[in-house]
Design a protein around this motif. Structure first.
Motif, short mmCIF file in Angstrom:
data_model
loop_
_atom_site.label_atom_id
_atom_site.label_comp_id
_atom_site.label_asym_id
_atom_site.label_seq_id
_atom_site.Cartn_x
_atom_site.Cartn_y
_atom_site.Cartn_z
N ASP A 131 0.81 -1.22 0.00
CA ASP A 131 0.00 0.00 0.00
C ASP A 131 0.85 1.27 0.00
O ASP A 131 0.32 2.38 0.08
CB ASP A 131 -0.92 0.02 1.23
N ASP A 132 2.17 1.12 -0.09
CA ASP A 132 3.05 2.29 -0.07
C ASP A 132 3.15 2.92 -1.46
O ASP A 132 3.14 2.24 -2.47
CB ASP A 132 4.45 1.89 0.40
N LEU A 145 1.59 16.96 0.73
CA LEU A 145 1.80 15.61 1.26
C LEU A 145 3.11 15.52 2.03
O LEU A 145 4.10 16.19 1.69
CB LEU A 145 1.83 14.59 0.12
N ASP A 149 1.43 10.39 5.24
CA ASP A 149 0.08 10.79 4.82
C ASP A 149 -0.53 9.72 3.91
O ASP A 149 0.18 8.90 3.33
CB ASP A 149 0.12 12.12 4.07
N THR A 150 -1.84 9.75 3.80
CA THR A 150 -2.53 8.84 2.91
C THR A 150 -3.13 9.61 1.74
O THR A 150 -3.44 10.80 1.86
CB THR A 150 -3.65 8.07 3.64
N ILE A 151 -3.28 8.93 0.62
CA ILE A 151 -3.83 9.54 -0.58
C ILE A 151 -4.67 8.51 -1.32
O ILE A 151 -4.33 7.31 -1.36
CB ILE A 151 -2.69 10.08 -1.49
N GLU A 152 -5.77 8.95 -1.90
CA GLU A 152 -6.69 8.06 -2.61
C GLU A 152 -6.42 8.15 -4.11
O GLU A 152 -6.56 9.21 -4.72
CB GLU A 152 -8.14 8.47 -2.33
N HIS A 156 -8.06 3.28 -4.37
CA HIS A 156 -7.25 2.57 -3.39
C HIS A 156 -6.57 3.60 -2.50
O HIS A 156 -6.16 4.67 -2.96
CB HIS A 156 -6.19 1.71 -4.10
N THR A 157 -6.47 3.28 -1.22
CA THR A 157 -5.82 4.18 -0.28
C THR A 157 -4.35 3.80 -0.14
O THR A 157 -4.01 2.66 0.20
CB THR A 157 -6.51 4.11 1.10
N TRP A 158 -3.48 4.80 -0.42
CA TRP A 158 -2.05 4.58 -0.37
C TRP A 158 -1.44 5.38 0.78
O TRP A 158 -1.95 6.44 1.15
CB TRP A 158 -1.38 5.02 -1.67
N LYS A 159 -0.32 4.89 1.29
CA LYS A 159 0.43 5.60 2.32
C LYS A 159 1.73 6.09 1.71
O LYS A 159 2.47 5.33 1.09
CB LYS A 159 0.71 4.68 3.51
N SER A 161 5.31 6.68 1.52
CA SER A 161 6.49 6.17 2.23
C SER A 161 7.73 7.00 1.95
O SER A 161 8.71 6.94 2.69
CB SER A 161 6.76 4.71 1.84
#
Length: 364
Positions: A131-132, A145, A149-152, A156-159, A161
């Protein structure tokens, strides 16, 4: 003396003069902003392509210079291409379009490191979990960012890295297998970057690969990046032409209305000038000088306003667009504004010249 009269005429109706100058400024700003965004977007894409460090780009049949049709090629292709003579390395990536000009790229970070040394991370590091996501500095600034932080993206929700230095491959990158699965393209890629043992023989290698893989879009990186220009992208060139045409019409209408009104308001003054021996050429000279001054003032203001649109593009508008300052277009945009303004002054000028002296003097 004539110049003093012109400044006095424009200063007599300050609101109308200001609105005319502002309208011409908007015309110039519109042209320069569009050209600046076009140059900035294409130049940024070319710089990122050069930053990959490859010598040859291998793309699927039917792909355009600035677009890809998802992932139509097998991810086994890079290993096949590495068996070709003089090929030292080949790496496949997948490109998934997002909204606007954004794309998300899937790649193998270890292969990317072998190709060019990898990304230079300013914060964080490479993806660890599926998910990175890593983003470049420009995208991180625009989207505000930070690492963690997370982003859609693509449902899909990504983190985040890591944040890397801009100028290599793409703005948004994730693990290749993850992107393949999420987009329903397991085992497929969008393009292949090829490194050869002698960059001077890249064109020779391209010619050989085209014979062996007919239909595929194969370029040297030098040639590919040269295609990323306004003149090479037909639709963009046509669009800029349309906008310039609209800008000329806007300039024409604004100046036409301003000068036509000015001629009506100064009917008696024009009659006095004619009565004391003022020629038609003198009257036209005054009107055209006023028009030229309005166009020049509007052009200067329009150029200044483009720095404002650059700031808005970078800090307010949430889009991965870069607006460059294209100095070569300053005289072009100014010339367009002047031509449109002078065209708008022709009809009012003719009306002023044809006015009857007796009627003009009796005008209230």
């Amino acid at each position: 003396m004539l110049n003093k009269l012109i400044f006095a005429n424009l200063g007599h109706r300050p609101v109308r003069t200001l609105l005319s100058v502002l309208a011409i400024a908007v015309e110039v700003t519109m042209i320069l902003t569009l050209v600046g965004v076009s140059y900035g977007t294409l130049d940024g894409t070319a710089d990122r392509a050069r930053g990959v460090g490859a010598d040859i780009l291998f793309r699927p049949p039917g792909s355009s210079v600035i677009g890809l049709s998802s992932a139509p090629m097998s991810d086994k292709l890079p290993s096949v291409l590495m068996k070709e003579p003089h090929v030292t390395f080949a790496m496949g990536t997948m490109v998934q379009p997002l909204s606007g000009f954004d794309t998300i790229n899937g790649l193998d970070l270890e292969e990317f490191r072998k190709l060019n040394g990898g990304f230079h991370f300013l914060q964080g590091g490479p993806p660890v979990s599926d998910d990175d996501v890593i983003v470049d500095e420009f995208y991180a600034q625009q989207k505000h960012l930070h690492v963690g932080d997370t982003i859609e993206l693509i449902n899909h929700t990504w983190k985040v890295s890591g944040i890397f230095q801009s100028g290599k491959l793409a703005r948004i990158c994730v693990k290749l297998p993850v992107l393949q699965v999420l987009t329903g393209n397991p085992g497929h890629i969008s393009q292949v970057y090829i490194k050869v043992d002698d960059p001077g023989r890249a064109q020779e290698m391209v010619d050989a690969l085209r014979l062996k893989y007919p239909g595929y879009q194969i370029y040297t990186m030098e040639y590919f990046t040269s295609l990323l220009s306004i003149n090479s992208v037909g639709l963009l060139k046509n669009f800029i032409g349309v906008v310039i045409g609209i800008a000329v019409v806007v300039g024409f209408i604004v100046v036409f209305m301003a000068m036509y009104t000015a001629v009506l308001e100064r009917t008696r003054e024009i009659g006095i000038l004619k009565a004391v021996g003022g020629s038609s050429g003198l009257i036209l000279n005054i009107l055209f000088r006023e028009t030229l001054l309005l166009a020049l003032l509007g052009s200067v203001l329009g150029i200044a306003l483009t720095y404002g649109t650059q700031w808005l593009m970078k800090h307010v508008v949430m889009a991965s667009l870069v607006q460059e300052t294209v100095y070569g277009w300053w005289p072009i945009a100014t010339g367009i504004a002047i031509v449109g303004a002078l065209l708008g002054a022709i009809v009012p000028g003719v009306k002023a010249v044809k006015q009857d002296v007796t009627e003009a003097l009796s005008y209230e």
